[in-house]
Design a protein around this motif. Sequence first.
Motif, PDB file in Angstrom:
ATOM      1  N   VAL A 126       0.873  -1.182   0.000  1.00  0.00           N
ATOM      2  CA  VAL A 126       0.000   0.000   0.000  1.00  0.00           C
ATOM      3  C   VAL A 126       0.905   1.225   0.000  1.00  0.00           C
ATOM      4  O   VAL A 126       1.700   1.413   0.917  1.00  0.00           O
ATOM      5  CB  VAL A 126      -0.918   0.029   1.247  1.00  0.00           C
ATOM      6  N   GLU A 127       0.788   2.023  -1.019  1.00  0.00           N
ATOM      7  CA  GLU A 127       1.564   3.256  -1.088  1.00  0.00           C
ATOM      8  C   GLU A 127       0.790   4.341  -0.348  1.00  0.00           C
ATOM      9  O   GLU A 127      -0.257   4.806  -0.805  1.00  0.00           O
ATOM     10  CB  GLU A 127       1.786   3.648  -2.549  1.00  0.00           C
ATOM     11  N   LEU A 128       1.308   4.731   0.810  1.00  0.00           N
ATOM     12  CA  LEU A 128       0.631   5.721   1.646  1.00  0.00           C
ATOM     13  C   LEU A 128       1.223   7.105   1.377  1.00  0.00           C
ATOM     14  O   LEU A 128       2.439   7.266   1.347  1.00  0.00           O
ATOM     15  CB  LEU A 128       0.792   5.367   3.125  1.00  0.00           C
ATOM     16  N   THR A 129       0.342   8.065   1.203  1.00  0.00           N
ATOM     17  CA  THR A 129       0.746   9.443   0.935  1.00  0.00           C
ATOM     18  C   THR A 129       0.219  10.331   2.053  1.00  0.00           C
ATOM     19  O   THR A 129      -0.957  10.247   2.422  1.00  0.00           O
ATOM     20  CB  THR A 129       0.153   9.916  -0.411  1.00  0.00           C
ATOM     21  N   ALA A 130       1.097  11.182   2.592  1.00  0.00           N
ATOM     22  CA  ALA A 130       0.682  12.121   3.643  1.00  0.00           C
ATOM     23  C   ALA A 130      -0.218  13.181   3.021  1.00  0.00           C
ATOM     24  O   ALA A 130       0.125  13.796   2.011  1.00  0.00           O
ATOM     25  CB  ALA A 130       1.898  12.765   4.289  1.00  0.00           C
ATOM     26  N   VAL A 131      -1.388  13.381   3.643  1.00  0.00           N
ATOM     27  CA  VAL A 131      -2.327  14.389   3.148  1.00  0.00           C
ATOM     28  C   VAL A 131      -2.457  15.554   4.122  1.00  0.00           C
ATOM     29  O   VAL A 131      -3.248  16.457   3.888  1.00  0.00           O
ATOM     30  CB  VAL A 131      -3.712  13.774   2.833  1.00  0.00           C
ATOM     31  N   GLY A 132      -1.684  15.519   5.205  1.00  0.00           N
ATOM     32  CA  GLY A 132      -1.700  16.615   6.170  1.00  0.00           C
ATOM     33  C   GLY A 132      -2.333  16.241   7.480  1.00  0.00           C
ATOM     34  O   GLY A 132      -3.147  15.317   7.564  1.00  0.00           O
ATOM     35  N   ASN A 133      -1.926  16.950   8.530  1.00  0.00           N
ATOM     36  CA  ASN A 133      -2.469  16.783   9.871  1.00  0.00           C
ATOM     37  C   ASN A 133      -2.318  15.351  10.391  1.00  0.00           C
ATOM     38  O   ASN A 133      -3.196  14.834  11.075  1.00  0.00           O
ATOM     39  CB  ASN A 133      -3.930  17.245   9.932  1.00  0.00           C
ATOM     40  N   GLY A 134      -1.198  14.684  10.034  1.00  0.00           N
ATOM     41  CA  GLY A 134      -0.940  13.337  10.528  1.00  0.00           C
ATOM     42  C   GLY A 134      -1.725  12.247   9.844  1.00  0.00           C
ATOM     43  O   GLY A 134      -1.733  11.111  10.315  1.00  0.00           O
ATOM     44  N   VAL A 135      -2.384  12.555   8.739  1.00  0.00           N
ATOM     45  CA  VAL A 135      -3.207  11.575   8.031  1.00  0.00           C
ATOM     46  C   VAL A 135      -2.469  11.129   6.763  1.00  0.00           C
ATOM     47  O   VAL A 135      -1.915  11.949   6.031  1.00  0.00           O
ATOM     48  CB  VAL A 135      -4.591  12.169   7.668  1.00  0.00           C
ATOM     49  N   HIS A 136      -2.485   9.824   6.530  1.00  0.00           N
ATOM     50  CA  HIS A 136      -1.898   9.232   5.336  1.00  0.00           C
ATOM     51  C   HIS A 136      -2.972   8.393   4.664  1.00  0.00           C
ATOM     52  O   HIS A 136      -3.745   7.710   5.334  1.00  0.00           O
ATOM     53  CB  HIS A 136      -0.709   8.338   5.700  1.00  0.00           C
ATOM     54  N   ARG A 137      -2.999   8.434   3.345  1.00  0.00           N
ATOM     55  CA  ARG A 137      -3.994   7.661   2.594  1.00  0.00           C
ATOM     56  C   ARG A 137      -3.318   6.841   1.510  1.00  0.00           C
ATOM     57  O   ARG A 137      -2.299   7.242   0.963  1.00  0.00           O
ATOM     58  CB  ARG A 137      -5.030   8.580   1.952  1.00  0.00           C
ATOM     59  N   GLY A 138      -3.935   5.713   1.211  1.00  0.00           N
ATOM     60  CA  GLY A 138      -3.455   4.852   0.149  1.00  0.00           C
ATOM     61  C   GLY A 138      -4.595   4.050  -0.431  1.00  0.00           C
ATOM     62  O   GLY A 138      -5.703   4.019   0.120  1.00  0.00           O
ATOM     63  N   ARG A 139      -4.323   3.409  -1.561  1.00  0.00           N
ATOM     64  CA  ARG A 139      -5.367   2.650  -2.247  1.00  0.00           C
ATOM     65  C   ARG A 139      -4.729   1.413  -2.886  1.00  0.00           C
ATOM     66  O   ARG A 139      -3.629   1.479  -3.416  1.00  0.00           O
ATOM     67  CB  ARG A 139      -6.014   3.523  -3.307  1.00  0.00           C
ATOM     68  N   VAL A 140      -5.445   0.303  -2.814  1.00  0.00           N
ATOM     69  CA  VAL A 140      -5.016  -0.943  -3.439  1.00  0.00           C
ATOM     70  C   VAL A 140      -6.113  -1.380  -4.393  1.00  0.00           C
ATOM     71  O   VAL A 140      -7.274  -1.488  -4.008  1.00  0.00           O
ATOM     72  CB  VAL A 140      -4.775  -2.048  -2.379  1.00  0.00           C
ATOM     73  N   ALA A 141      -5.732  -1.592  -5.647  1.00  0.00           N
ATOM     74  CA  ALA A 141      -6.709  -2.021  -6.650  1.00  0.00           C
ATOM     75  C   ALA A 141      -6.986  -3.516  -6.512  1.00  0.00           C
ATOM     76  O   ALA A 141      -6.084  -4.302  -6.225  1.00  0.00           O
ATOM     77  CB  ALA A 141      -6.191  -1.714  -8.047  1.00  0.00           C
ATOM     78  N   GLN A 142      -8.215  -3.905  -6.679  1.00  0.00           N
ATOM     79  CA  GLN A 142      -8.652  -5.294  -6.707  1.00  0.00           C
ATOM     80  C   GLN A 142      -8.157  -6.111  -5.526  1.00  0.00           C
ATOM     81  O   GLN A 142      -7.258  -6.930  -5.639  1.00  0.00           O
ATOM     82  CB  GLN A 142      -8.215  -5.955  -8.022  1.00  0.00           C
ATOM     83  N   LEU A 143      -8.779  -5.885  -4.401  1.00  0.00           N
ATOM     84  CA  LEU A 143      -8.460  -6.624  -3.179  1.00  0.00           C
ATOM     85  C   LEU A 143      -9.627  -7.542  -2.852  1.00  0.00           C
ATOM     86  O   LEU A 143     -10.766  -7.079  -2.734  1.00  0.00           O
ATOM     87  CB  LEU A 143      -8.196  -5.650  -2.030  1.00  0.00           C
ATOM     88  N   ALA A 144      -9.352  -8.815  -2.713  1.00  0.00           N
ATOM     89  CA  ALA A 144     -10.406  -9.798  -2.455  1.00  0.00           C
ATOM     90  C   ALA A 144     -10.972  -9.632  -1.046  1.00  0.00           C
ATOM     91  O   ALA A 144     -10.294  -9.149  -0.140  1.00  0.00           O
ATOM     92  CB  ALA A 144      -9.854 -11.214  -2.617  1.00  0.00           C
ATOM     93  N   ALA A 145     -12.198 -10.042  -0.879  1.00  0.00           N
ATOM     94  CA  ALA A 145     -12.831 -10.024   0.443  1.00  0.00           C
ATOM     95  C   ALA A 145     -12.183 -11.097   1.317  1.00  0.00           C
ATOM     96  O   ALA A 145     -11.557 -12.029   0.833  1.00  0.00           O
ATOM     97  CB  ALA A 145     -14.322 -10.290   0.300  1.00  0.00           C
ATOM     98  N   GLY A 146     -12.333 -10.937   2.629  1.00  0.00           N
ATOM     99  CA  GLY A 146     -11.811 -11.925   3.564  1.00  0.00           C
ATOM    100  C   GLY A 146     -10.884 -11.311   4.586  1.00  0.00           C
ATOM    101  O   GLY A 146     -10.870 -10.103   4.788  1.00  0.00           O
ATOM    102  N   GLN A 147     -10.095 -12.164   5.230  1.00  0.00           N
ATOM    103  CA  GLN A 147      -9.186 -11.710   6.289  1.00  0.00           C
ATOM    104  C   GLN A 147      -7.870 -11.224   5.693  1.00  0.00           C
ATOM    105  O   GLN A 147      -7.286 -11.869   4.831  1.00  0.00           O
ATOM    106  CB  GLN A 147      -8.899 -12.834   7.267  1.00  0.00           C
ATOM    107  N   TRP A 148      -7.409 -10.094   6.213  1.00  0.00           N
ATOM    108  CA  TRP A 148      -6.133  -9.500   5.825  1.00  0.00           C
ATOM    109  C   TRP A 148      -5.456  -8.963   7.073  1.00  0.00           C
ATOM    110  O   TRP A 148      -6.125  -8.638   8.048  1.00  0.00           O
ATOM    111  CB  TRP A 148      -6.341  -8.351   4.831  1.00  0.00           C
ATOM    112  N   ASP A 149      -4.143  -8.856   7.031  1.00  0.00           N
ATOM    113  CA  ASP A 149      -3.387  -8.191   8.090  1.00  0.00           C
ATOM    114  C   ASP A 149      -2.863  -6.882   7.529  1.00  0.00           C
ATOM    115  O   ASP A 149      -2.191  -6.871   6.497  1.00  0.00           O
ATOM    116  CB  ASP A 149      -2.197  -9.044   8.548  1.00  0.00           C
TER     117      ASP A 149
END
Length: 171
Positions: A126-149
């Motif tokens: 997951v590529e996380l980008t700082a968006v300000g005020n201590g918040v980072h966002r990222g996105r992963v394309a096509q992630l299957a449902a179920g358990q993840w860590d």
Amino acid sequence: MSNANVTAGQATKRPITGRFVLICLIVFFGMIIGVNVVMMKFALQTLPGTEVDSPYAASLAYGNEIEAARVQAARGWNVSGHVARDADGAASVRVEARDRDGAALSDVVFTGRLDRPADRRLDQPVELTAVGNGVHRGRVAQLAAGQWDLLLEGTRNGERVFLSRNRVILK
């Protein structure tokens, strides 16, 4: 008593020969080996192997990880991660990091990874980008449902200062 007194419903017994025993042994062990080959093939297809490449090296590094966890806990940081699966199958990751006084941690660079607990071949960075005020966002394309860590790692000046692994269930 003679053999002429044998009734019509009785069959004569065949003697057990070496050839018959050999054929029975070959069929028996052939079935055992065949079932083992099929089960081994299914096991290798569904489980990629060990979680750790070198258990010995991992055990040596364990003491360092314990000390790093103590130092991390002493900082008193509050880092929260949230993963949400979108309608298109992608996943959005949001990380918020604050120090013990509630101030945003702007000098810490966060990286993330979504690990599949049962199959590390499906792990997604997951590529996380700082968006300000201590918040980072990222996105992963096509992630299957179920358990993840969700594995979050924070670095400051090239040194790891934060590490967490949290189980998430995506629907």
